[in-house]
Write a protein that holds these residues in place. Structure first.
Motif, PDB file in Angstrom:
ATOM      1  N   LEU A 102      -7.321  -7.403  -0.004  1.00 52.59           N
ATOM      2  CA  LEU A 102      -5.915  -7.757   0.188  1.00 52.59           C
ATOM      3  C   LEU A 102      -5.073  -7.247  -0.972  1.00 52.59           C
ATOM      4  CD1 LEU A 102      -3.612  -9.253   1.627  1.00 52.59           C
ATOM      5  CD2 LEU A 102      -4.339 -11.331   0.421  1.00 52.59           C
ATOM      6  N   PHE A 103      -5.567  -7.385  -2.191  1.00 52.56           N
ATOM      7  CA  PHE A 103      -4.794  -6.935  -3.346  1.00 52.56           C
ATOM      8  C   PHE A 103      -4.573  -5.424  -3.309  1.00 52.56           C
ATOM      9  CE2 PHE A 103      -6.689 -10.760  -5.809  1.00 52.56           C
ATOM     10  CZ  PHE A 103      -5.789 -11.606  -5.181  1.00 52.56           C
ATOM     11  N   LYS A 104      -5.565  -4.676  -2.844  1.00 52.97           N
ATOM     12  CA  LYS A 104      -5.389  -3.229  -2.734  1.00 52.97           C
ATOM     13  C   LYS A 104      -4.335  -2.877  -1.691  1.00 52.97           C
ATOM     14  CE  LYS A 104      -9.893  -2.422  -2.512  1.00 52.97           C
ATOM     15  NZ  LYS A 104     -11.151  -1.681  -2.288  1.00 52.97           N
ATOM     16  N   VAL A 105      -4.322  -3.630  -0.595  1.00 49.15           N
ATOM     17  CA  VAL A 105      -3.310  -3.369   0.426  1.00 49.15           C
ATOM     18  C   VAL A 105      -1.927  -3.742  -0.093  1.00 49.15           C
ATOM     19  CG1 VAL A 105      -2.589  -3.812   2.782  1.00 49.15           C
ATOM     20  CG2 VAL A 105      -5.009  -3.767   2.235  1.00 49.15           C
ATOM     21  N   VAL A 106      -1.831  -4.815  -0.874  1.00 47.54           N
ATOM     22  CA  VAL A 106      -0.548  -5.167  -1.478  1.00 47.54           C
ATOM     23  C   VAL A 106      -0.063  -4.021  -2.361  1.00 47.54           C
ATOM     24  CG1 VAL A 106       0.570  -6.685  -3.159  1.00 47.54           C
ATOM     25  CG2 VAL A 106      -0.875  -7.662  -1.369  1.00 47.54           C
ATOM     26  N   GLU A 107      -0.980  -3.416  -3.096  1.00 51.20           N
ATOM     27  CA  GLU A 107      -0.603  -2.276  -3.925  1.00 51.20           C
ATOM     28  C   GLU A 107      -0.047  -1.144  -3.065  1.00 51.20           C
ATOM     29  OE1 GLU A 107      -2.586   0.921  -7.053  1.00 51.20           O
ATOM     30  OE2 GLU A 107      -3.814  -0.713  -6.240  1.00 51.20           O
ATOM     31  N   GLY A 108      -0.783  -0.809  -1.967  1.00 52.40           N
ATOM     32  CA  GLY A 108      -0.306   0.239  -1.086  1.00 52.40           C
ATOM     33  C   GLY A 108       1.017  -0.124  -0.423  1.00 52.40           C
ATOM     34  N   ALA A 109       1.148  -1.396  -0.003  1.00 51.99           N
ATOM     35  CA  ALA A 109       2.384  -1.833   0.651  1.00 51.99           C
ATOM     36  C   ALA A 109       3.562  -1.823  -0.311  1.00 51.99           C
ATOM     37  CB  ALA A 109       2.190  -3.226   1.235  1.00 51.99           C
ATOM     38  N   ALA A 110       3.286  -2.056  -1.591  1.00 48.85           N
ATOM     39  CA  ALA A 110       4.369  -2.004  -2.579  1.00 48.85           C
ATOM     40  C   ALA A 110       4.987  -0.614  -2.625  1.00 48.85           C
ATOM     41  CB  ALA A 110       3.834  -2.394  -3.955  1.00 48.85           C
ATOM     42  N   TYR A 111       4.166   0.428  -2.409  1.00 43.63           N
ATOM     43  CA  TYR A 111       4.729   1.771  -2.355  1.00 43.63           C
ATOM     44  C   TYR A 111       5.729   1.889  -1.201  1.00 43.63           C
ATOM     45  CZ  TYR A 111       0.471   2.699  -5.087  1.00 43.63           C
ATOM     46  OH  TYR A 111      -0.543   2.665  -6.002  1.00 43.63           O
ATOM     47  N   LEU A 112       5.400   1.235  -0.081  1.00 49.34           N
ATOM     48  CA  LEU A 112       6.281   1.323   1.080  1.00 49.34           C
ATOM     49  C   LEU A 112       7.632   0.673   0.825  1.00 49.34           C
ATOM     50  CD1 LEU A 112       3.746   0.559   3.937  1.00 49.34           C
ATOM     51  CD2 LEU A 112       4.492   2.777   3.084  1.00 49.34           C
ATOM     52  N   THR A 435      -9.000   0.071   2.455  1.00 46.84           N
ATOM     53  CA  THR A 435      -7.950  -0.435   1.567  1.00 46.84           C
ATOM     54  C   THR A 435      -7.743   0.484   0.364  1.00 46.84           C
ATOM     55  OG1 THR A 435      -9.615  -1.907   0.558  1.00 46.84           O
ATOM     56  CG2 THR A 435      -8.205  -2.832   2.271  1.00 46.84           C
ATOM     57  N   ASN A 436      -8.774   1.192  -0.051  1.00 45.63           N
ATOM     58  CA  ASN A 436      -8.591   2.189  -1.105  1.00 45.63           C
ATOM     59  C   ASN A 436      -7.743   3.357  -0.605  1.00 45.63           C
ATOM     60  OD1 ASN A 436      -9.272   2.027  -3.795  1.00 45.63           O
ATOM     61  ND2 ASN A 436     -11.425   2.489  -3.496  1.00 45.63           N
ATOM     62  N   LEU A 437      -7.948   3.739   0.654  1.00 41.83           N
ATOM     63  CA  LEU A 437      -7.108   4.790   1.226  1.00 41.83           C
ATOM     64  C   LEU A 437      -5.655   4.349   1.301  1.00 41.83           C
ATOM     65  CD1 LEU A 437      -9.522   5.864   4.093  1.00 41.83           C
ATOM     66  CD2 LEU A 437      -8.877   7.270   2.128  1.00 41.83           C
ATOM     67  N   ALA A 438      -5.450   3.050   1.583  1.00 40.08           N
ATOM     68  CA  ALA A 438      -4.090   2.531   1.683  1.00 40.08           C
ATOM     69  C   ALA A 438      -3.331   2.689   0.380  1.00 40.08           C
ATOM     70  CB  ALA A 438      -4.127   1.055   2.094  1.00 40.08           C
ATOM     71  N   ARG A 439      -4.033   2.701  -0.747  1.00 43.00           N
ATOM     72  CA  ARG A 439      -3.330   2.779  -2.022  1.00 43.00           C
ATOM     73  C   ARG A 439      -3.389   4.160  -2.672  1.00 43.00           C
ATOM     74  NH1 ARG A 439      -6.188   1.046  -7.104  1.00 43.00           N
ATOM     75  NH2 ARG A 439      -8.390   1.531  -6.844  1.00 43.00           N
ATOM     76  N   LEU A 440      -4.320   5.026  -2.245  1.00 41.28           N
ATOM     77  CA  LEU A 440      -4.432   6.323  -2.907  1.00 41.28           C
ATOM     78  C   LEU A 440      -3.519   7.386  -2.309  1.00 41.28           C
ATOM     79  CD1 LEU A 440      -5.802   8.240  -4.957  1.00 41.28           C
ATOM     80  CD2 LEU A 440      -7.409   8.823  -3.145  1.00 41.28           C
ATOM     81  N   ILE A 441      -3.475   7.468  -0.986  1.00 38.43           N
ATOM     82  CA  ILE A 441      -2.786   8.589  -0.352  1.00 38.43           C
ATOM     83  C   ILE A 441      -1.332   8.729  -0.811  1.00 38.43           C
ATOM     84  CG2 ILE A 441      -2.005   9.501   1.871  1.00 38.43           C
ATOM     85  CD1 ILE A 441      -4.645   8.506   3.061  1.00 38.43           C
ATOM     86  N   PRO A 442      -0.569   7.626  -0.967  1.00 37.51           N
ATOM     87  CA  PRO A 442       0.822   7.805  -1.440  1.00 37.51           C
ATOM     88  C   PRO A 442       0.925   8.321  -2.867  1.00 37.51           C
ATOM     89  CG  PRO A 442       0.525   5.651  -0.401  1.00 37.51           C
ATOM     90  CD  PRO A 442      -0.836   6.223  -0.606  1.00 37.51           C
ATOM     91  N   GLN A 443      -0.189   8.341  -3.594  1.00 34.31           N
ATOM     92  CA  GLN A 443      -0.128   8.778  -4.986  1.00 34.31           C
ATOM     93  C   GLN A 443      -0.212  10.289  -5.149  1.00 34.31           C
ATOM     94  OE1 GLN A 443      -2.797   6.498  -7.506  1.00 34.31           O
ATOM     95  NE2 GLN A 443      -2.842   4.863  -5.982  1.00 34.31           N
ATOM     96  N   VAL A 444      -0.556  11.005  -4.078  1.00 34.10           N
ATOM     97  CA  VAL A 444      -0.752  12.449  -4.187  1.00 34.10           C
ATOM     98  C   VAL A 444       0.466  13.173  -4.759  1.00 34.10           C
ATOM     99  CG1 VAL A 444      -1.195  14.549  -2.856  1.00 34.10           C
ATOM    100  CG2 VAL A 444      -2.542  12.474  -2.420  1.00 34.10           C
ATOM    101  N   PRO A 445       1.710  12.841  -4.364  1.00 39.19           N
ATOM    102  CA  PRO A 445       2.853  13.551  -4.953  1.00 39.19           C
ATOM    103  C   PRO A 445       2.912  13.450  -6.471  1.00 39.19           C
ATOM    104  CG  PRO A 445       3.542  12.344  -3.011  1.00 39.19           C
ATOM    105  CD  PRO A 445       2.143  11.908  -3.297  1.00 39.19           C
ATOM    106  N   GLY A 446       2.292  12.439  -7.042  1.00 41.51           N
ATOM    107  CA  GLY A 446       2.267  12.306  -8.489  1.00 41.51           C
ATOM    108  C   GLY A 446       1.315  13.251  -9.174  1.00 41.51           C
ATOM    109  N   MET A 447       0.660  14.117  -8.399  1.00 40.85           N
ATOM    110  CA  MET A 447      -0.293  15.063  -8.970  1.00 40.85           C
ATOM    111  C   MET A 447       0.124  16.508  -8.731  1.00 40.85           C
ATOM    112  SD  MET A 447      -3.832  13.149  -7.839  1.00 40.85           S
ATOM    113  CE  MET A 447      -4.065  11.399  -8.168  1.00 40.85           C
TER     114      MET A 447
END
Length: 836
Positions: A102-112, A435-447
């Motif tokens: 759940l915490f990982k999804v919260v991280e991903g949802a925070a990006y949204l 849930t790891n995918l939920a938080r990693l994919i939005p980070q790609v632009p930062g690379m």
């Protein structure tokens, strides 16, 4: 969602992403990271590869993951009720780690939330934050299961808080809480969750390094956690709160690992499984569980960089070299071995039985990105890129709602199952991967873009633009490319006034004599790649590669443009002969993408094809293709196919990017293909007859219309109500426990056991529970369950368990407890050996 909305989304969400991969302030130069990724508000993504994935992230993956983690939210709410003096009804069953998901999804949802204001999603996350706060005890402790069951002995959790740090996941959970808190704060400006995380981190430091009367008899626990995560999370928390105490706590956890405590035992209880066999600075090879290991290595890089110390550099360099030279699949996958989900011996890289957990791919990206920031060498980005485009992206289907936990490099389409599922799963009991995918994919632009004191660096490639201060001048940088399908990268430089600085563009390893850094894989050389070309304002420039970059250092004026041409022929790779699984085989790549053959694109099973040496890369054809509505590029190569009687005939072999496989149904797949007739004939598919593994199957009761032979007949079901194949049931004995005994044809080095339940939605249903036993001498003993496994009862899939220790067995016993008003039924029991 419109393209403009997605663009705004990417630009803003990258803010949080950067906090994971590096500090976003200029301070990071002094603190050891000499490379600064472009900040979130300076990046706008405009490409055709990542934008569809980010749209799927927004519309499907994160909302779906929030729904799937509702039980974890219920755990937190129940703990809050108890702390408020009310007895929860019902009381959730204890669970070791699902709140971390759940915490990982919260991280991903925070990006949204960084997209235009979304009051519905914000309110949803606020309710989660409220539940987290209510579940935190006054002293800062936060673990829902332990609050609900404070002194109950729970398997793999000990008999109280912090009593079994080896496997309890308590610190792993709060590590993901810290990362969620940082993401939520930077996306919303709301400090509520950050303050909860800060309070918990102070509590953890106090209990583990100072001592608290409530825990461990008041003595400091002084033990590193069995599952790493808190170390790198504490670094992020220190950045967000500005409190360096959290950075000191992270270093303490690193420096006591393998020093103050080392477990004893085998398998999941071995010292190496959780990287506790040596002090971290003395570790020279990757060991144990791959996800835990990559999180550890990322934490070591972070702590070393932020404190400006070199304590861990020699260890990280040696570990990285050993990985790329001996223990990494061509896809960038790490942790090839089942059972420990981790690193085996050097060159132990199976194909069909590769584990390569999706989370380990995520860990590989995070670890290698940090090494790039630390070492300024593009070879680390090259490894991160291969892991990202292949192992990580394969972890989810193109629709964003089906997942791989395990990422094999071959599948036969008949007996293979992926963590219990024939093909991709809608979710997992251990849901760390989606849930790891939920938080990693939005980070790609930062690379994509980075800079140092010399100027601009282009890292991963995608169509995007950014504004940076380069040479002391505000400068717009616009990148245009069709990467990863096209190797041309066009860069336009728009400084507000002439300015001198360097522009460095990465030349990936795949554009040289091998696909990925290291000594494991090399191109065959049958077709030479065209040279890399660099042009500035349409004039060729000499290509000189240093640390993986070509550099142009000059005074730039508005409208200057740079073009990098990375030729993308189809290439064939061979593997070192020490890797037994790949002897006499070749793999096919193009650009950063590994390709695989799927049965759906070809005639018959993929194991009946070979690609002979004369099928040089130059004969390969590349063309557009759409899979599940996503544009991609297919490759067709000249091949030969074995036919009845053992003869071969010419054939064309169609191939798709590995990330796109299993989006069109379950079938055969292969990455490594025979290049000679002997290997082809040795490996051509013989449909696995599960019955050959067994000499007998008996049951305490069998309905007269069914048979125990159906338990092991090798006929795999379509679903749990498949009436087209035989079955075993205990009808009409409703609610009565049943015993099934299976005798194996020979002693088996056990990898896994899978049970596929029969359920007719009436008198025969999936059971309440079951257990497994193994025969030792004249006695039966409980099956030593792998730490993250459970005896599942889900329909329409194999419910798979793995042993938590190495074991050779010749008899198995299943104890099954049906529902009170139903009998039990099984369609198949599948046994897999480590020797296959």
């Amino acid at each position: 969602m419109s393209i403009s909305s997605v663009t705004r989304y990417v630009a803003t969400t990258a803010a949080v992403a950067f906090l994971l991969v590096a500090a976003t302030t200029g301070d990071c130069l002094a603190e050891g990271y000499g490379v600064r990724p472009a900040s979130f508000d300076q990046v706008m993504l405009e490409d055709d590869f990542w934008l569809p994935r980010l749209r799927t992230q927004r519309q499907v993956l994160v909302p779906y993951a929030l729904e799937q983690t509702s039980e974890a939210l219920a755990d937190l709410r129940a703990a809050g009720e108890l702390l408020a003096g009310r007895r929860p009804d019902p009381l959730p069953a204890p669970h070791r780690y699902r709140t971390s998901d759940l915490f990982k999804v919260v991280e991903g949802a925070a990006y949204l939330l960084a997209i235009e204001r979304d009051p519905v999603l914000k309110a949803q996350l606020d309710r989660v934050v409220e539940a987290i706060g209510a579940a935190q005890e006054p002293n800062g402790f936060l673990n829902a299961t332990r609050t609900l069951y404070p002194h109950v002995a729970i398997d793999m959790m000990g008999d109280g808080a912090y009593t079994y740090v080896d496997h309890s996941h308590e610190l792993y959970i709060v590590g993901h809480l810290y990362e969620a808190a940082v993401a939520y704060y930077h996306a919303t400006g709301d400090k509520t969750l950050l303050e909860i995380a800060h309070k918990n981190a102070l509590h953890v430091r106090h209990v583990f390094f100072e001592g608290d009367a409530k825990y461990n008899g008041g003595r400091p626990i002084n033990q590193a956690p069995g599952h790493e995560e808190i170390e790198l999370a504490l670094v992020r928390l220190a950045e967000a709160t500005g409190d360096p105490i959290h950075l000191d706590t992270a270093k303490r956890f690193l420096d006591i690992r393998g020093v103050t405590y080392r477990p004893t035992g085998q398998g999941v209880d071995s010292p190496a499984y959780a990287q506790q066999h040596l002090p971290v600075a003395e570790q020279k090879e990757p060991a144990g569980h791959a996800v835990r290991a990559t999180y550890l290595y990322a934490g070591m890089a972070d702590v070393g960089a932020k404190l400006g110390v070199s304590d861990y550099d020699a260890a990280l360099d040696a570990i990285w070299k050993n990985i790329v030279d001996t223990r990494m699949h061509l896809t960038g996958g790490l942790g090839a071995v089942h059972g420990i989900e981790g690193f085996g011996d050097e060159h132990q890289l199976p194909n069909a039985d590769a584990f390569d957990e999706t989370c380990a791919g995520v860990g590989a990206v995070l670890f290698n990105w940090r090494l790039f920031l630390r070492r300024h060498d593009a070879k680390f980005i090259d490894v991160a890129e291969v892991a990202l485009y292949n192992n990580v992206l394969a972890g989810t289907n193109l629709a964003g709602d089906r997942f791989f936990y395990v990422n094999p490099l071959a599948a036969d389409g008949f007996r293979a199952f992926n963590h219990g599922h024939a093909g991709r799963a809608p979710w997992f009991g251990t849901a760390c991967c989606p849930t790891n995918l939920a938080r990693l994919i939005p980070q790609v632009p930062g690379m994509l873009f980075a800079q140092d004191n010399d100027g601009l660096m282009l890292c991963l490639y995608a169509a995007a633009k950014t504004r940076l201060t380069l040479g002391g001048v505000d400068t717009e940088v616009v990148e245009q490319t069709g990467y990863p399908f096209d190797g041309a990268v066009n860069l336009t430089i728009q400084p507000e006034k002439p300015a001198r600085f360097a522009v460095r563009l990465r030349v990936p390893t795949w554009a040289t004599d091998r696909f990925v850094p290291g000594d494991l894989y090399h191109y065959t050389g049958a077709a030479e790649s065209a040279p890399v070309r660099l042009l500035v304002n349409d004039s060729p420039v000499e290509v000189s590669i240093e640390r993986g970059f070509v550099s142009v250092d000059r005074t730039w004026t508005a409208g200057d443009h740079v073009r990098l041409e990375l030729p993308m022929p189809v290439r064939f790779s061979t593997c070192r002969s020490e890797v037994e699984a790949n002897r006499g085989r070749v793999a096919i790549t193009r650009g950063p993408l590994v390709y695989c053959a799927e049965g759906v694109d070809n005639t018959g099973h993929t194991s009946t094809y070979m690609v002979p040496p004369e099928s040089i890369e130059a004969t390969a054809e590349v063309g557009p293709m759409s899979i599940a509505g996503h544009a991609t590029r297919a490759v067709t190569v000249a091949a030969e196919r074995i036919i009845d009687g053992g003869d071969v005939e010419p054939a064309s072999l169609g191939m798709v990017p590995y990330y796109a496989w299993n989006n069109r149904g379950v079938g055969s797949m292969a990455v490594w293909l025979p290049d000679n007739l002997e290997t082809l004939r040795d490996s051509a598919l013989v449909v696995d007859d599960n019955a050959r593994r067994f000499t007998s199957a008996t049951a305490s009761h069998t309905y007269e219309g069914d048979s125990t032979g159906a338990l092991v007949d090798g006929l795999l079901p379509r679903d749990s109500y498949d009436t087209s194949i035989p079955r075993w049931t205990s009808w009409p004995h409703r609610g009565e426990s049943q015993t099934i005994e299976l005798e194996l044809a020979q002693p088996t080095d056990l990898q896994s056991v899978g049970v596929y339940w029969y359920d007719d939605h009436g008198g025969v249903q999936t059971p309440l529970r079951w257990e497994l036993q193994v025969r030792e001498g004249d006695a039966w003993r409980p099956f030593p369950l792998y730490t993250t496994d459970e005896f599942g009862v889900a329909p329409d899939q194999f419910n798979v368990v793995h042993p938590g220790e190495p074991m050779t067995v010749d008899r198995l016993r299943l104890e099954v407890w049906p529902r009170p008003d139903a009998a039990a039924g099984i369609l198949e029991v599948m046994v897999r050996s480590n020797e296959e």
